[in-house]
Design a protein around this motif. Structure first.
Motif, PDB file in Angstrom:
ATOM      1  N   GLY A 173      -7.096   2.459   0.823  1.00 34.67           N
ATOM      2  CA  GLY A 173      -7.265   1.163   1.474  1.00 34.67           C
ATOM      3  C   GLY A 173      -7.761   0.053   0.591  1.00 34.67           C
ATOM      4  O   GLY A 173      -8.142  -1.005   1.074  1.00 34.67           O
ATOM      5  N   HIS A 174      -7.810   0.239  -0.710  1.00 33.71           N
ATOM      6  CA  HIS A 174      -8.254  -0.809  -1.633  1.00 33.71           C
ATOM      7  C   HIS A 174      -7.146  -1.094  -2.638  1.00 33.71           C
ATOM      8  O   HIS A 174      -7.091  -0.470  -3.706  1.00 33.71           O
ATOM      9  N   PRO A 175      -6.217  -2.011  -2.288  1.00 38.46           N
ATOM     10  CA  PRO A 175      -5.083  -2.254  -3.174  1.00 38.46           C
ATOM     11  C   PRO A 175      -5.514  -2.787  -4.530  1.00 38.46           C
ATOM     12  O   PRO A 175      -6.269  -3.754  -4.610  1.00 38.46           O
ATOM     13  N   SER A 176      -5.065  -2.116  -5.588  1.00 40.07           N
ATOM     14  CA  SER A 176      -5.364  -2.556  -6.949  1.00 40.07           C
ATOM     15  C   SER A 176      -4.094  -2.796  -7.752  1.00 40.07           C
ATOM     16  O   SER A 176      -4.147  -3.369  -8.825  1.00 40.07           O
ATOM     17  N   ASN A 177      -2.962  -2.315  -7.264  1.00 38.34           N
ATOM     18  CA  ASN A 177      -1.681  -2.566  -7.924  1.00 38.34           C
ATOM     19  C   ASN A 177      -0.602  -2.681  -6.865  1.00 38.34           C
ATOM     20  O   ASN A 177      -0.887  -2.631  -5.663  1.00 38.34           O
ATOM     21  N   ASP A 178       0.664  -2.826  -7.314  1.00 39.04           N
ATOM     22  CA  ASP A 178       1.761  -3.046  -6.377  1.00 39.04           C
ATOM     23  C   ASP A 178       1.920  -1.892  -5.397  1.00 39.04           C
ATOM     24  O   ASP A 178       2.109  -2.109  -4.192  1.00 39.04           O
ATOM     25  N   ASN A 179       1.862  -0.674  -5.901  1.00 39.02           N
ATOM     26  CA  ASN A 179       2.039   0.470  -5.008  1.00 39.02           C
ATOM     27  C   ASN A 179       0.922   0.552  -3.982  1.00 39.02           C
ATOM     28  O   ASN A 179       1.148   0.890  -2.822  1.00 39.02           O
ATOM     29  N   ASP A 180      -0.325   0.241  -4.402  1.00 41.43           N
ATOM     30  CA  ASP A 180      -1.437   0.241  -3.447  1.00 41.43           C
ATOM     31  C   ASP A 180      -1.208  -0.793  -2.348  1.00 41.43           C
ATOM     32  O   ASP A 180      -1.545  -0.577  -1.185  1.00 41.43           O
ATOM     33  N   LEU A 181      -0.630  -1.951  -2.730  1.00 38.36           N
ATOM     34  CA  LEU A 181      -0.330  -2.982  -1.733  1.00 38.36           C
ATOM     35  C   LEU A 181       0.697  -2.469  -0.723  1.00 38.36           C
ATOM     36  O   LEU A 181       0.567  -2.702   0.490  1.00 38.36           O
ATOM     37  N   LEU A 182       1.710  -1.756  -1.221  1.00 43.65           N
ATOM     38  CA  LEU A 182       2.709  -1.171  -0.334  1.00 43.65           C
ATOM     39  C   LEU A 182       2.069  -0.157   0.613  1.00 43.65           C
ATOM     40  O   LEU A 182       2.291  -0.197   1.830  1.00 43.65           O
ATOM     41  N   PHE A 183       1.234   0.754   0.061  1.00 38.57           N
ATOM     42  CA  PHE A 183       0.613   1.786   0.890  1.00 38.57           C
ATOM     43  C   PHE A 183      -0.351   1.166   1.905  1.00 38.57           C
ATOM     44  O   PHE A 183      -0.456   1.648   3.036  1.00 38.57           O
ATOM     45  N   SER A 184      -1.037   0.090   1.502  1.00 33.16           N
ATOM     46  CA  SER A 184      -1.943  -0.591   2.432  1.00 33.16           C
ATOM     47  C   SER A 184      -1.171  -1.147   3.619  1.00 33.16           C
ATOM     48  O   SER A 184      -1.591  -1.027   4.772  1.00 33.16           O
ATOM     49  N   TRP A 185      -0.073  -1.756   3.315  1.00 35.19           N
ATOM     50  CA  TRP A 185       0.773  -2.318   4.384  1.00 35.19           C
ATOM     51  C   TRP A 185       1.218  -1.221   5.348  1.00 35.19           C
ATOM     52  O   TRP A 185       1.053  -1.336   6.565  1.00 35.19           O
ATOM     53  N   LEU A 186       1.750  -0.155   4.799  1.00 32.12           N
ATOM     54  CA  LEU A 186       2.262   0.920   5.639  1.00 32.12           C
ATOM     55  C   LEU A 186       1.137   1.701   6.312  1.00 32.12           C
ATOM     56  O   LEU A 186       1.261   2.109   7.473  1.00 32.12           O
TER      57      LEU A 186
END
Length: 728
Positions: A90-103
């Motif tokens: 739940g702590h986006p630090s890169n592009d993939n984290d942003l994707l996983f946060s969204w989903l």
């Protein structure tokens, strides 16, 4: 008046003229844009079928081995994504984290089922991350059977450099192995993407400053919500952009696209008579994600023709031209084995698929040998015309009584001794149904059935409630003819137009009287011309016998289908009525062609006709339902007074416009007012009044002049030919 005053007055006048021209250009551009939107809306109502189950089957690899490999890869990628979502903190630090946060956020109780409240543009990078995640997983795994990477660029809502209407697609999908250094494409982009696939790194593509419709695999249009109005607007834009993809990509048979509403995506598949839209896939759910991943994986594994590309039209980087294959001349035959193929080289296209529904006709100018220098494929050095089209046909070619190849053979046989029309009709060199391998050694014909595959029986079943319109069987045909000709727009005056039209109609008459073949599709694109290199010997050429019928064959004459191009179709064809079809329908189409040229001119160099305004009456011949267009034409042609609504808008600034005006006026008189009384005169359906003195009242009866004139068609046709000969 002083020199300074004179100069100032002249400068002011010039500026005023420039301002008027600019205003006219802007008005025409805005009007064209409105016309495109209306056309897209009509196409949506006519062709779009939503919620088609198993649409991804069309994209599945034909090869059974690659099919299994794609299914396995779908499972692996889906499971990897679900595992990454679960393990995300739940702590986006890169592009993939942003994707996983969204989903990941979408499956929480707090936000479940809600749509994003952000602007539409906030959806672009999230969707882009999803697509890149799938591509990255496939690159890492390198599964057997992987053909390409489906990529998405970080440039969103971009201007397309070769767009006709300054369009700005939201998201662009590209295929790494399909971008070439063909005219308008970026060779460097190809090299960059191929190196990314090889290294497995650089998962975030660089932004591109310019895009071309020649490079686009699919357009994705996004909206923040899934309201009815948002869905409608997204589809309008998708239809507009897809039309330009067809126009710019000369080897495109079908086109994929998608619409994105918040977190929900729908994939669309465009064909000659249909647009099939998938069921909604919710990217907030595991099942929805897996469904969309299946599309991305299938596109990455499938054969090129499943993406909508034509493998028999290949761009040759070395020669900077297209290599096009055409089968040996086949008439009424269907072979279970491959036809012998001939190869031609082409660069110039005289007709592109400007409309994305119907036959998708393209016409190339070609040679039999590869070009040795840059001028070899210039029009004056080409030997053949190659016509590529999707034609309504029968499954069995042997019973296709209206096959254009058969018609051309019959015309050549019947007219070979007629020197008066020699060179006014195409002579066939090669042609037949397009064939290629579909995932293995089996060679199949390219038809609606083989494109739609397992969905074909379902989508052609008229009892099926999901089918909006009947999807006809079409065969992909390619015909090579000579001589090479040029389109009407390349003529230089109204006088030349008259000469070419007169030749085409002289040839038309010989074909009706000789082999008894009626053309039935007279349009701007089907009348062309040839001339010698020294600009002498101008001659008209009548082409395109796709819709032609044999007048002596009862089964052909019984066809009352709608054939032709909207602005040039006869009233009978527009209305699809029961009136007998005759040579007068083609004469009526010629009247519309001449009126269209008289209004809009021939070349851009003539300039914009200042009389064309948004409500110009002639525009009603091109917009709206077929029956509405027919009604407008009946109204305009009925009398000289009503026809003035059209002639008042004629362009008066090009050479020969006066001769064109008088020819059109006389042709209308011959066609509409040549008759024996009210029944054959005019265009309106007349109602006979009841006789007030009769003891027994007769019921009202209607008489259609278009039907009544058929009885004197030969007389009218003869008079029309005399008028054409007089002016030519």
């Amino acid at each position: 008046m002083s020199q300074s005053t004179t100069a100032g007055t002249t400068l002011h006048a010039n500026r005023a003229c420039s301002s008027c021209a600019a205003a006219a250009k802007g008005r025409i551009h805005a009007d064209t844009k409105d016309d495109n939107i209306r056309q897209a809306e009509d196409n949506i109502d006519s062709y779009l079928t939503a919620d088609v189950a198993d649409l991804e089957m069309i994209a599945r690899p034909v090869s059974k081995q690659q099919w299994r490999q794609a299914d396995d890869a779908t499972t692996v990628v889906s499971e990897a994504l679900e595992a990454d979502i679960v393990s995300h903190h739940g702590h986006p630090s890169n592009d993939n984290d942003l994707l996983f946060s969204w989903l990941a956020n979408t499956v929480s109780k707090k936000s479940k089922g809600k749509q994003p409240k952000d602007k539409e543009s906030s959806i672009y990078p999230l969707f882009s991350l999803f697509v890149r995640y799938v591509a990255t997983q496939l690159e890492r795994q390198r599964p057997s059977g992987l053909q390409r990477a489906i990529t998405v660029n970080n440039s969103f809502d971009v201007t397309i450099k070769d767009s006709e209407s300054n369009t700005r697609p939201d998201i662009i999908l590209e295929c790494a192995d399909l971008i070439s250094d063909s005219p308008g494409s970026s060779a460097s982009a190809q090299n960059q993407k191929q190196s990314k696939m090889a290294s497995g790194r650089a998962k975030t593509p660089e932004k591109k400053s310019q895009f071309s419709f020649k490079d686009i695999f699919a357009v994705v249009e996004a909206k923040r919500s899934s309201s009815d109005s948002a869905v409608r607007e997204a589809n309008i834009q998708l239809f507009q952009y897809t039309r330009e993809v067809y126009d710019k990509q000369l080897n495109r048979r079908n086109v994929w696209g998608a619409t994105l509403y918040g977190n929900t995506v729908r994939v669309s598949y465009f064909g000659p008579d249909y647009v099939l839209s998938s069921a909604a896939m919710d990217l907030l759910s595991a099942s929805g994600r897996r469904s969309f991943i299946r599309y991305l994986v299938n596109w990455s594994f499938c054969e090129r023709h499943c993406l909508g590309y034509d493998p028999t039209i290949e761009w040759m980087t070395r020669h900077q031209c297209w290599k096009i294959s055409a089968p040996t001349l086949t008439t009424g035959k269907r072979s279970k084995t491959a036809y012998k193929m001939h190869y031609y080289y082409a660069k110039k296209v005289v007709i592109s698929a400007e409309h994305m529904f119907g036959r998708l006709t393209r016409c190339f100018l070609a040679r039999k040998t590869p070009p040795a220098n840059k001028t070899d494929l210039e029009p004056e050095n080409c030997e053949y015309a190659i016509k590529d089209a999707w034609v309504e046909s029968t499954v069995d070619a042997a019973v296709d009584t209206r096959d254009e190849i058969s018609h051309l053979v019959a015309i050549s046989d019947a007219l070979k001794e007629n020197q008066q029309v020699d060179g006014m009709y195409p002579k066939i060199v090669a042609g037949g149904r397009v064939q290629f391998s579909r995932g293995g050694a089996v060679i199949e014909e390219d038809t609606t059935m083989t494109v739609l595959r397992d969905l074909y029986p379902l989508l052609t079943d008229e009892s099926n409630s999901i089918v909006k319109n009947r999807i006809p069987f079409r065969a992909h045909k390619r015909i090579v003819t000579e001589p090479v000709a040029m389109p009407l727009r390349n003529l230089e005056s109204g006088y030349e137009v008259i000469i070419v039209i007169a030749d085409a109609m002289r040839c038309h008459g010989a074909i009706v009287d000789g082999p008894r073949i009626l053309h039935r599709d007279m349009s701007m694109g089907n009348i062309m011309f040839t001339r010698n290199r020294d600009k002498t010997g101008l001659k008209g050429l009548l082409i395109d016998f796709d819709h032609a019928i044999n007048l002596d064959r009862a089964s052909d004459n019984g066809h009352k289908e709608r054939t032709g191009t909207g602005p040039f179709m006869s009233v009978n064809n527009l209305e699809k009525n029961d009136n007998p079809r005759s040579r007068l329908d083609d004469c009526e189409s010629v009247l519309y062609i001449l009126s269209w040229i008289a209004t809009f001119g021939l070349k851009k160099s003539i300039g914009i006709n200042p009389k064309i305004v948004p409500n110009s009456p002639i525009k009603t011949w091109d917009i709206g339902a077929w029956t509405d267009i027919a009604g407008h034409k009946r109204d305009h042609l009925h009398s000289e007074e009503t026809f003035e609504l059209i002639t008042k808008g004629f362009h008066s600034e090009f050479d020969g416009h006066e001769a064109l005006y008088w020819l059109i006026t006389k042709l209308r008189r011959c066609l509409i007012e040549h008759g024996n009384g009210n029944e054959c005169t005019g265009t309106k359906v007349l109602v006979k009044p009841k006789d007030p003195l009769a003891i027994t009242q007769i019921s009202e009866s209607k008489s259609d002049p278009f039907k009544a004139r058929v009885a004197i068609a030969d007389d009218i046709y003869k008079k029309i030919q005399e008028v054409l000969d007089e002016y030519a």
